[in-house]
Design an enzyme around this catalytic site. Structure first.
Site, PDB file in Angstrom:
ATOM      1  N   PRO A   2      31.792  40.600  41.602  1.00 55.54           N
ATOM      2  CA  PRO A   2      32.284  41.260  40.384  1.00 55.54           C
ATOM      3  C   PRO A   2      33.804  41.302  40.371  1.00 55.54           C
ATOM      4  O   PRO A   2      34.430  41.472  41.400  1.00 55.54           O
ATOM      5  CB  PRO A   2      31.724  42.684  40.494  1.00 55.54           C
ATOM      6  CG  PRO A   2      30.750  42.684  41.590  1.00 55.54           C
ATOM      7  CD  PRO A   2      31.065  41.504  42.472  1.00 55.54           C
ATOM      8  N   GLU A   3      34.371  41.138  39.192  1.00 57.59           N
ATOM      9  CA  GLU A   3      35.807  41.241  39.046  1.00 57.59           C
ATOM     10  C   GLU A   3      36.178  42.710  38.935  1.00 57.59           C
ATOM     11  O   GLU A   3      35.335  43.559  38.665  1.00 57.59           O
ATOM     12  CB  GLU A   3      36.249  40.524  37.762  1.00 57.59           C
ATOM     13  CG  GLU A   3      35.824  39.088  37.682  1.00 57.59           C
ATOM     14  CD  GLU A   3      36.703  38.155  38.506  1.00 57.59           C
ATOM     15  OE1 GLU A   3      37.827  38.532  38.861  1.00 57.59           O
ATOM     16  OE2 GLU A   3      36.236  37.047  38.798  1.00 57.59           O
ATOM     17  N   LYS A  51      37.543  46.990  44.020  1.00 59.15           N
ATOM     18  CA  LYS A  51      36.143  46.757  43.682  1.00 59.15           C
ATOM     19  C   LYS A  51      35.233  47.865  44.205  1.00 59.15           C
ATOM     20  O   LYS A  51      34.022  47.722  44.228  1.00 59.15           O
ATOM     21  CB  LYS A  51      35.717  45.399  44.216  1.00 59.15           C
ATOM     22  CG  LYS A  51      36.473  44.283  43.534  1.00 59.15           C
ATOM     23  CD  LYS A  51      36.131  42.972  44.122  1.00 59.15           C
ATOM     24  CE  LYS A  51      37.011  41.907  43.498  1.00 59.15           C
ATOM     25  NZ  LYS A  51      36.753  40.625  44.114  1.00 59.15           N
ATOM     26  N   ARG A 238      33.850  29.468  47.681  1.00 62.40           N
ATOM     27  CA  ARG A 238      33.702  30.014  46.321  1.00 62.40           C
ATOM     28  C   ARG A 238      34.166  28.977  45.315  1.00 62.40           C
ATOM     29  O   ARG A 238      35.094  28.210  45.589  1.00 62.40           O
ATOM     30  CB  ARG A 238      34.577  31.260  46.161  1.00 62.40           C
ATOM     31  CG  ARG A 238      34.188  32.375  47.094  1.00 62.40           C
ATOM     32  CD  ARG A 238      35.345  33.324  47.209  1.00 62.40           C
ATOM     33  NE  ARG A 238      34.957  34.548  47.881  1.00 62.40           N
ATOM     34  CZ  ARG A 238      35.741  35.594  48.022  1.00 62.40           C
ATOM     35  NH1 ARG A 238      36.945  35.575  47.502  1.00 62.40           N
ATOM     36  NH2 ARG A 238      35.333  36.663  48.641  1.00 62.40           N
TER      37      ARG A 238
END
Ligand SMILES: [Zn+2]
Length: 252
Positions: A2-3, A51, A238
């Protein structure tokens, strides 16, 4: 992953649902906290830090959670069907009279004293969307290791907090450099920090607007600026996306 803005949205939804109300239900499905009971305590606020999500309750306690890859907090009204996943994936349930927050697949769930929060989030760099955002400090941390590839430096939450895969690629595009360019070779690194901040803020105002993305998820499609097909490769495991014409620097 998640950003920062996803975590921010989650924090806002949780805050709206829970803050100011006493907990009427508390079920932490982690062996260590199975007997912890927060019922009767009022939720003070839900704050994102990078985060991480910090849910603070009366009595100086904080429930720390992290979404990692696919964790989520869902909020339900009384009687509403829970649809966040199978019951065995539920890690936490926090209920008030009007709302129930259900945490699914949370890899990190920890109860700590609010005054000890720095122990879990103190290592983070300045938070791009936080009230204490400090661009100079973020830049100082980014440039401390000038040989480090840009994409990797942006993803390291110790430099600045809030960037995931999507905004790492997008920030590199706006900086005109590939994710593999050593950050010390970037001509105007201060612009990089400004670009990251603007990107996250724009996305926060209009969440879900994927069409605002210039390169991420657009492999083989034409660059919005020069029409060259966008390329993708794994960076440190990634996905990274870049335009081979608009962005200069090494590529895999
Ligand atoms: Zn291009």
């Amino acid at each position: 992953m998640p950003e920062g803005d996803t975590v921010l949205q989650t924090a806002r939804r949780l805050h709206t649902a829970l803050a100011g109300h006493p907990l009427t239900r508390c079920d932490l499905r982690v062996p260590r906290y199975a007997t912890a009971d927060l019922t009767g305590r009022t939720v003070l606020d839900v704050t994102p830090r990078g985060k991480h999500l910090l849910t603070r309750v009366e009595g100086g306690l904080t429930l720390h959670s992290h979404l990692r890859m696919d964790g989520a907090w869902q909020i339900y009204a009384p009687g509403e069907r829970w649809r966040g996943g199978p019951a065995h994936q539920i890690r936490a349930i926090l209920g008030t009279a009007g709302r129930t927050a259900v945490g699914y697949r949370l890899p990190v769930l920890e109860l700590l004293r609010t005054r000890d929060e720095a122990r879990v989030v103190g290592h983070l760099g300045p938070d791009l969307l936080g009230p204490d955002w400090d661009p100079d400090e973020a830049l100082r941390r980014l440039l401390a290791d000038p040989a480090r590839p840009l994409g990797e430096a942006l993803l390291d939450q110790r430099n600045l907090a809030g960037i995931g895969n999507i905004f790492a690629s997008e920030t590199c595009f706006r900086a005109g450099a590939t994710p593999w360019l050593p950050i010390g070779e970037l001509p105007a690194p201060e612009r990089l920090v400004t670009a990251a901040k603007n990107l996250l803020e724009a996305h926060r105002e209009r969440p879900g607007h994927r069409r605002t993305l210039a390169v991420y998820g657009r492999a083989d499609r034409p660059c919005l600026r020069c029409r060259t097909p966008i390329r993708t490769a794994l960076h440190d495991g990634r996905p990274a996306y870049w335009c081979p014409r608009c962005q200069s620097g090494p590529t895999p």
